[in-house]
Design an enzyme around this catalytic site. Structure first.
Site, PDB file in Angstrom:
ATOM      1  N   CYS A 202     -13.166   1.515 -14.857  1.00  0.00           N
ATOM      2  CA  CYS A 202     -13.569   2.911 -14.692  1.00  0.00           C
ATOM      3  C   CYS A 202     -12.326   3.801 -14.748  1.00  0.00           C
ATOM      4  O   CYS A 202     -11.973   4.478 -13.799  1.00  0.00           O
ATOM      5  CB  CYS A 202     -14.306   3.090 -13.365  1.00  0.00           C
ATOM      6  SG  CYS A 202     -15.187   4.657 -13.206  1.00  0.00           S
TER       7      CYS A 202
ATOM      8  N   GLU B 188       0.830  -1.213   0.000  1.00  0.00           N
ATOM      9  CA  GLU B 188       0.000   0.000   0.000  1.00  0.00           C
ATOM     10  C   GLU B 188       0.860   1.257   0.000  1.00  0.00           C
ATOM     11  O   GLU B 188       0.541   2.235  -0.670  1.00  0.00           O
ATOM     12  CB  GLU B 188      -0.945  -0.002   1.203  1.00  0.00           C
ATOM     13  CG  GLU B 188      -2.125  -0.965   1.062  1.00  0.00           C
ATOM     14  CD  GLU B 188      -2.968  -0.666  -0.181  1.00  0.00           C
ATOM     15  OE1 GLU B 188      -3.119   0.518  -0.525  1.00  0.00           O
ATOM     16  OE2 GLU B 188      -3.452  -1.623  -0.800  1.00  0.00           O
TER      17      GLU B 188
ATOM     18  N   CYS C 114     -17.562   1.278 -19.845  1.00  0.00           N
ATOM     19  CA  CYS C 114     -18.855   1.168 -19.156  1.00  0.00           C
ATOM     20  C   CYS C 114     -19.601  -0.116 -19.533  1.00  0.00           C
ATOM     21  O   CYS C 114     -20.358  -0.654 -18.723  1.00  0.00           O
ATOM     22  CB  CYS C 114     -19.718   2.388 -19.464  1.00  0.00           C
ATOM     23  SG  CYS C 114     -19.012   3.945 -18.854  1.00  0.00           S
TER      24      CYS C 114
END
Length: 346
Positions: A191, A36, A198
DNA sequence: CAAACGTGGAA
DNA sequence: TTTCCAAGTTT
Protein backbone atom coordinates in the site's frame (compact mmCIF):
# COMPACT_ATOMS: atom_id res chain seq x y z
CA UNK A 1 -17.12 -8.58 9.63
CA UNK A 2 -15.19 -7.23 12.57
CA UNK A 3 -11.70 -8.71 12.84
CA UNK A 4 -11.44 -9.66 9.19
CA UNK A 5 -8.99 -6.84 8.57
CA UNK A 6 -6.58 -7.92 11.32
CA UNK A 7 -6.92 -11.61 10.47
CA UNK A 8 -5.97 -10.95 6.85
CA UNK A 9 -3.05 -8.76 7.86
CA UNK A 10 -1.72 -11.38 10.26
CA UNK A 11 -2.01 -14.18 7.73
CA UNK A 12 -0.32 -12.07 5.07
CA UNK A 13 2.48 -11.04 7.42
CA UNK A 14 3.36 -14.65 8.13
CA UNK A 15 3.35 -15.56 4.45
CA UNK A 16 4.72 -12.47 2.71
CA UNK A 17 5.88 -10.02 5.37
CA UNK A 18 9.44 -9.22 6.39
CA UNK A 19 11.09 -11.53 8.88
CA UNK A 20 14.78 -10.84 8.41
CA UNK A 21 15.18 -7.22 9.45
CA UNK A 22 18.10 -6.81 11.88
CA UNK A 23 15.87 -5.69 14.75
CA UNK A 24 13.77 -8.82 14.38
CA UNK A 25 16.60 -11.16 15.29
CA UNK A 26 16.83 -11.15 18.16
CA UNK A 27 13.77 -9.07 18.93
CA UNK A 28 14.49 -7.67 22.37
CA UNK A 29 12.69 -4.64 23.83
CA UNK A 30 15.92 -2.64 23.67
CA UNK A 31 16.50 -3.44 20.00
CA UNK A 32 12.87 -2.72 19.14
CA UNK A 33 13.15 0.62 20.90
CA UNK A 34 16.40 1.64 19.19
CA UNK A 35 15.08 0.60 15.79
CA UNK A 36 11.77 2.41 16.25
CA UNK A 37 13.54 5.64 17.12
CA UNK A 38 15.94 5.31 14.20
CA UNK A 39 13.00 4.56 11.92
CA UNK A 40 11.14 7.74 12.81
CA UNK A 41 10.82 9.55 9.48
CA UNK A 42 13.56 7.35 8.09
CA UNK A 43 13.49 4.42 5.67
CA UNK A 44 14.46 0.94 6.76
CA UNK A 45 17.25 0.63 4.17
CA UNK A 46 18.86 3.77 5.55
CA UNK A 47 18.57 2.59 9.14
CA UNK A 48 19.98 -0.93 8.75
CA UNK A 49 23.72 -0.12 8.76
CA UNK A 50 23.33 2.42 11.55
CA UNK A 51 21.34 -0.03 13.65
CA UNK A 52 23.95 -2.74 13.17
CA UNK A 53 26.82 -0.51 14.27
CA UNK A 54 24.87 1.04 17.12
CA UNK A 55 23.68 -2.20 18.72
CA UNK A 56 27.04 -3.89 18.24
CA UNK A 57 28.64 -1.12 20.24
CA UNK A 58 25.86 -0.69 22.80
CA UNK A 59 23.98 -4.01 23.02
CA UNK A 60 21.70 -3.12 25.91
CA UNK A 61 20.29 -0.27 27.98
CA UNK A 62 23.05 -0.14 30.62
CA UNK A 63 25.72 -0.03 27.92
CA UNK A 64 24.04 2.87 26.20
CA UNK A 65 23.46 4.67 29.47
CA UNK A 66 27.18 4.40 30.24
CA UNK A 67 28.20 5.90 26.91
CA UNK A 68 29.11 9.54 26.40
CA UNK A 69 26.80 11.86 24.52
CA UNK A 70 29.62 12.73 22.15
CA UNK A 71 30.11 9.16 20.91
CA UNK A 72 26.39 8.51 20.67
CA UNK A 73 26.01 11.56 18.45
CA UNK A 74 28.97 10.42 16.37
CA UNK A 75 27.31 7.05 15.84
CA UNK A 76 24.21 8.92 14.67
CA UNK A 77 26.19 11.12 12.29
CA UNK A 78 24.52 11.09 8.88
CA UNK A 79 21.20 9.70 10.06
CA UNK A 80 19.62 13.09 10.70
CA UNK A 81 17.18 14.38 13.32
CA UNK A 82 19.98 14.37 15.87
CA UNK A 83 17.70 15.21 18.77
CA UNK A 84 16.65 11.57 18.53
CA UNK A 85 20.14 10.44 19.55
CA UNK A 86 20.24 12.85 22.46
CA UNK A 87 16.81 11.74 23.62
CA UNK A 88 17.67 8.06 23.20
CA UNK A 89 20.76 8.48 25.32
CA UNK A 90 18.94 10.49 27.97
CA UNK A 91 16.14 7.93 28.07
CA UNK A 92 18.64 5.09 28.56
CA UNK A 93 20.06 6.83 31.60
CA UNK A 94 16.58 7.41 32.97
CA UNK A 95 15.64 3.76 32.42
CA UNK A 96 18.66 2.69 34.44
CA UNK A 97 17.85 5.15 37.21
CA UNK A 98 14.11 4.73 37.48
CA UNK A 99 13.27 1.36 35.90
CA UNK A 100 16.16 -0.83 36.94
CA UNK A 101 17.66 -0.89 33.46
CA UNK A 102 14.67 -2.53 31.73
CA UNK A 103 12.18 -0.78 29.50
CA UNK A 104 8.87 -0.29 31.27
CA UNK A 105 6.05 -2.50 29.95
CA UNK A 106 3.58 0.29 30.24
CA UNK A 107 2.27 2.81 27.73
CA UNK A 108 2.35 5.87 29.94
CA UNK A 109 5.78 5.15 31.36
CA UNK A 110 7.19 4.59 27.87
CA UNK A 111 5.63 7.74 26.43
CA UNK A 112 7.03 9.72 29.34
CA UNK A 113 10.56 8.97 28.15
CA UNK A 114 12.21 11.51 25.85
CA UNK A 115 11.91 10.68 22.17
CA UNK A 116 9.08 8.20 22.69
CA UNK A 117 5.64 9.44 21.68
CA UNK A 118 2.37 7.62 21.46
CA UNK A 119 3.15 5.71 18.29
CA UNK A 120 6.65 4.60 19.26
CA UNK A 121 5.40 3.55 22.68
CA UNK A 122 2.69 1.49 21.02
CA UNK A 123 5.17 -0.10 18.64
CA UNK A 124 7.46 -1.13 21.49
CA UNK A 125 4.61 -2.67 23.46
CA UNK A 126 3.16 -4.47 20.46
CA UNK A 127 6.37 -5.71 18.85
CA UNK A 128 8.39 -6.53 21.95
CA UNK A 129 5.70 -7.99 24.15
CA UNK A 130 2.62 -8.52 22.03
CA UNK A 131 0.65 -6.05 24.12
CA UNK A 132 -2.47 -4.77 22.35
CA UNK A 133 -1.36 -1.17 21.74
CA UNK A 134 -2.04 0.64 18.45
CA UNK A 135 0.51 2.50 16.36
CA UNK A 136 -0.08 5.31 13.89
CA UNK A 137 2.92 5.91 11.68
CA UNK A 138 2.94 6.96 8.06
CA UNK A 139 2.21 3.43 6.88
CA UNK A 140 -0.76 2.83 9.14
CA UNK A 141 -2.08 6.30 8.47
CA UNK A 142 -2.11 5.61 4.76
CA UNK A 143 -3.48 2.08 5.11
CA UNK A 144 -6.39 3.11 7.33
CA UNK A 145 -7.13 6.34 5.48
CA UNK A 146 -7.55 4.25 2.35
CA UNK A 147 -9.39 1.32 3.86
CA UNK A 148 -11.98 3.61 5.42
CA UNK A 149 -11.74 6.40 2.84
CA UNK A 150 -11.04 8.90 5.61
CA UNK A 151 -11.35 12.44 4.27
CA UNK A 152 -9.04 15.25 5.30
CA UNK A 153 -5.37 15.75 5.98
CA UNK A 154 -4.06 13.59 8.87
CA UNK A 155 -2.06 16.58 10.10
CA UNK A 156 -5.35 17.98 11.37
CA UNK A 157 -6.11 16.91 14.92
CA UNK A 158 -9.66 15.76 14.16
CA UNK A 159 -8.48 13.50 11.32
CA UNK A 160 -5.62 12.09 13.39
CA UNK A 161 -8.03 11.42 16.21
CA UNK A 162 -10.30 9.49 13.87
CA UNK A 163 -7.36 7.42 12.58
CA UNK A 164 -6.20 6.61 16.11
CA UNK A 165 -9.70 5.38 16.93
CA UNK A 166 -9.73 3.20 13.83
CA UNK A 167 -6.29 1.82 14.70
CA UNK A 168 -7.56 0.99 18.16
CA UNK A 169 -10.66 -0.64 16.77
CA UNK A 170 -8.79 -3.01 14.46
CA UNK A 171 -6.46 -4.36 17.16
CA UNK A 172 -6.70 -8.15 17.38
CA UNK A 173 -6.82 -9.99 20.70
CA UNK A 174 -3.87 -12.17 19.81
CA UNK A 175 -0.88 -12.08 17.45
CA UNK A 176 -0.49 -8.36 18.03
CA UNK A 177 3.20 -8.41 17.11
CA UNK A 178 2.61 -10.08 13.75
CA UNK A 179 -0.34 -7.77 13.13
CA UNK A 180 1.64 -4.62 13.90
CA UNK A 181 4.60 -5.74 11.84
CA UNK A 182 2.17 -6.66 9.05
CA UNK A 183 0.69 -3.17 8.99
CA UNK A 184 4.11 -1.63 8.49
CA UNK A 185 5.19 -4.22 5.94
CA UNK A 186 1.98 -3.71 3.99
CA UNK A 187 2.39 0.05 3.98
CA UNK A 188 6.02 -0.17 2.97
CA UNK A 189 5.73 -2.78 0.22
CA UNK A 190 2.10 -2.98 -1.02
CA UNK A 191 0.00 0.00 0.00
CA UNK A 192 2.65 2.47 -1.16
CA UNK A 193 2.06 6.21 -1.54
CA UNK A 194 2.23 6.34 -5.33
CA UNK A 195 1.40 3.05 -7.01
CA UNK A 196 -0.23 0.70 -4.55
CA UNK A 197 -0.16 -2.97 -5.58
CA UNK A 198 -3.82 -3.59 -4.84
CA UNK A 199 -3.72 -6.90 -6.71
CA UNK A 200 -1.31 -8.20 -4.09
CA UNK A 201 -3.08 -6.68 -1.11
CA UNK A 202 -4.62 -9.04 1.44
CA UNK A 203 -7.13 -6.44 2.60
CA UNK A 204 -8.20 -5.16 -0.82
CA UNK A 205 -11.52 -6.94 -0.27
CA UNK A 206 -12.71 -4.24 2.09
CA UNK A 207 -10.77 -1.21 0.91
CA UNK A 208 -13.20 1.68 0.49
CA UNK A 209 -10.72 3.93 -1.36
CA UNK A 210 -10.14 1.18 -3.91
CA UNK A 211 -13.86 0.62 -4.30
CA UNK A 212 -14.20 4.29 -5.11
CA UNK A 213 -11.58 3.92 -7.82
CA UNK A 214 -8.65 6.05 -6.62
CA UNK A 215 -6.72 4.77 -3.60
CA UNK A 216 -4.10 7.50 -4.03
CA UNK A 217 -6.69 10.14 -3.20
CA UNK A 218 -6.19 9.07 0.42
CA UNK A 219 -4.86 10.36 2.66
CA UNK A 220 -5.34 13.96 1.55
CA UNK A 221 -1.99 15.67 0.94
CA UNK A 222 -0.59 18.31 3.28
CA UNK A 223 -1.17 21.93 2.31
CA UNK A 224 1.68 23.13 0.13
CA UNK A 225 4.21 25.67 1.15
CA UNK A 226 7.28 26.77 -0.68
CA UNK A 227 10.72 26.08 0.65
CA UNK A 228 12.92 29.15 1.11
CA UNK A 229 16.52 29.05 -0.02
CA UNK A 230 19.31 30.27 2.23
CA UNK A 231 22.96 30.76 1.45
CA UNK A 232 25.97 30.46 3.65
CA UNK A 233 29.72 30.30 3.38
CA UNK A 234 31.69 27.55 5.09
CA UNK A 235 35.39 28.02 5.68
CA UNK A 236 37.78 25.10 5.38
CA UNK A 237 40.71 26.43 7.39
CA UNK A 238 43.64 24.12 6.74
CA UNK A 239 46.84 24.26 8.73
CA UNK A 240 50.34 23.33 7.57
CA UNK A 241 50.02 19.87 9.14
CA UNK A 242 46.84 19.22 7.18
CA UNK A 243 44.49 19.68 10.09
CA UNK A 244 41.21 21.52 9.67
CA UNK A 245 39.32 23.72 12.10
CA UNK A 246 35.93 22.54 13.32
CA UNK A 247 33.52 24.39 15.58
CA UNK A 248 30.89 22.83 17.80
CA UNK A 249 27.36 23.91 17.06
CA UNK A 250 25.04 25.13 19.83
CA UNK A 251 22.83 22.57 21.61
CA UNK A 252 19.67 23.95 19.99
CA UNK A 253 18.69 24.55 16.40
CA UNK A 254 20.01 22.79 13.34
CA UNK A 255 22.59 20.05 13.94
CA UNK A 256 22.57 20.43 17.75
CA UNK A 257 25.91 19.61 19.33
CA UNK A 258 27.51 18.50 16.07
CA UNK A 259 30.86 19.65 14.71
CA UNK A 260 30.78 21.89 11.68
CA UNK A 261 32.93 24.29 9.69
CA UNK A 262 33.09 27.98 10.65
CA UNK A 263 30.41 29.92 8.80
CA UNK A 264 30.30 33.49 7.61
CA UNK A 265 27.85 35.42 5.47
CA UNK A 266 28.45 35.12 1.71
CA UNK A 267 29.13 38.86 1.52
CA UNK A 268 31.83 38.89 4.22
CA UNK A 269 35.53 39.06 3.48
CA UNK A 270 36.63 35.65 4.79
CA UNK A 271 40.18 36.70 5.64
CA UNK A 272 38.98 39.65 7.70
CA UNK A 273 36.34 37.43 9.28
CA UNK A 274 39.04 35.03 10.44
CA UNK A 275 41.10 37.79 12.05
CA UNK A 276 38.11 39.22 13.86
CA UNK A 277 36.34 36.05 14.98
CA UNK A 278 39.19 33.58 15.31
CA UNK A 279 42.17 35.79 15.95
CA UNK A 280 44.54 34.51 13.32
CA UNK A 281 45.38 35.19 9.68
CA UNK A 282 44.39 32.95 6.78
CA UNK A 283 44.92 33.19 3.05
CA UNK A 284 42.26 32.26 0.52
CA UNK A 285 43.40 29.30 -1.54
CA UNK A 286 40.43 28.18 -3.64
CA UNK A 287 36.68 28.37 -4.04
CA UNK A 288 35.24 24.88 -3.75
CA UNK A 289 32.16 23.67 -5.63
CA UNK A 290 28.83 24.71 -4.15
CA UNK A 291 27.04 22.12 -2.02
CA UNK A 292 23.26 22.18 -2.04
CA UNK A 293 21.56 20.63 0.94
CA UNK A 294 17.80 20.20 1.15
CA UNK A 295 16.32 20.42 4.62
CA UNK A 296 12.67 19.74 5.23
CA UNK A 297 11.75 23.39 5.55
CA UNK A 298 14.42 25.20 3.60
CA UNK A 299 17.16 24.63 1.12
CA UNK A 300 20.71 25.52 2.01
CA UNK A 301 23.29 26.56 -0.56
CA UNK A 302 26.74 26.18 0.91
CA UNK A 303 29.70 27.91 -0.70
CA UNK A 304 32.83 26.28 0.70
CA UNK A 305 36.09 28.21 0.65
CA UNK A 306 39.52 26.67 1.19
CA UNK A 307 41.94 28.80 3.21
CA UNK A 308 45.49 28.21 4.33
CA UNK A 309 46.50 29.05 7.87
CA UNK A 310 50.11 30.01 8.46
CA UNK A 311 51.81 28.31 11.38
CA UNK A 312 49.95 26.35 14.04
CA UNK A 313 47.23 28.82 14.84
CA UNK A 314 45.78 28.45 18.30
CA UNK A 315 42.18 29.25 19.12
CA UNK A 316 40.02 29.42 22.22
CA UNK A 317 39.18 26.45 24.38
CA UNK A 318 36.44 23.88 24.16
CA UNK A 319 34.14 24.69 21.32
CA UNK A 320 36.76 24.52 18.59
CA UNK A 321 39.25 21.87 17.51
CA UNK A 322 41.78 21.04 14.83
CA UNK A 323 41.23 17.63 13.29
CA UNK A 324 42.59 15.60 10.44
CA UNK A 325 42.46 12.24 8.71
CA UNK A 326 40.84 9.31 10.50
CA UNK A 327 39.80 11.42 13.45
CA UNK A 328 36.87 12.85 11.56
CA UNK A 329 35.35 9.36 11.39
CA UNK A 330 34.68 9.42 15.10
CA UNK A 331 33.11 12.87 15.10
CA UNK A 332 29.49 13.88 14.79
CA UNK A 333 29.47 15.75 11.50
CA UNK A 334 26.47 16.86 9.44
CA UNK A 335 26.23 15.17 6.05
CA UNK A 336 27.18 18.21 3.93
CA UNK A 337 30.20 18.92 6.12
CA UNK A 338 31.29 15.31 5.66
CA UNK A 339 30.92 15.81 1.92
CA UNK A 340 33.03 18.97 1.87
CA UNK A 341 35.80 17.43 3.96
CA UNK A 342 35.77 14.32 1.83
CA UNK A 343 36.20 16.42 -1.25
CA UNK A 344 39.48 17.91 -0.06
CA UNK A 345 40.65 14.67 1.49
CA UNK A 346 40.52 15.79 5.12
C1' DC B 1 -1.95 24.24 15.97
C1' DA B 2 2.25 25.47 13.38
C1' DA B 3 6.94 25.07 13.12
C1' DA B 4 11.33 22.91 13.80
C1' DC B 5 14.06 19.10 13.04
C1' DG B 6 18.08 15.69 8.31
C1' DT B 7 18.79 12.90 4.80
C1' DG B 8 18.46 10.18 0.69
C1' DG B 9 15.74 7.97 -2.83
C1' DA B 10 12.22 7.92 -6.22
C1' DA B 11 9.09 9.91 -9.65
C1' DT C 1 15.31 20.15 -11.50
C1' DT C 2 11.62 19.97 -8.33
C1' DT C 3 8.69 17.77 -5.22
C1' DC C 4 7.28 14.39 -2.22
C1' DC C 5 7.91 11.97 1.74
C1' DA C 6 9.61 7.95 5.17
C1' DA C 7 8.46 3.07 11.30
C1' DG C 8 7.21 11.10 14.58
C1' DT C 9 8.33 13.93 18.62
C1' DT C 10 8.84 18.18 20.81
C1' DT C 11 8.09 22.98 21.65
Amino acid sequence: MRGAFAAAVIDWQRRAGRHDLPWQRPRTPYRVWVSEVMLQQTRAETVIPYFARFTARWPDVPALAAAGREEVLAAWSGLGYYRRAIHLHEAARRIVERHGGALPRDLEALAALPGIGRSTAGAILALAWGEPAPILDGNVRRLLARWHAVEGWPGRAAVACRLWALAEGHLPRRDVAAYTQGLMDLGATVCTPRRPACAACPVAFGCEARRRGDPCAYPAPAPRRRRPRRRTRMLVLRRGDGRVLLARRPPAGVWPGLWSLPECAPGDDPEAWCRVHLGFAARTEAVLPTVRHAFTHFELEIEPLLLTVEGAAAVGEGQVCWVGGEETQGLALPAPVRAILGRIGA
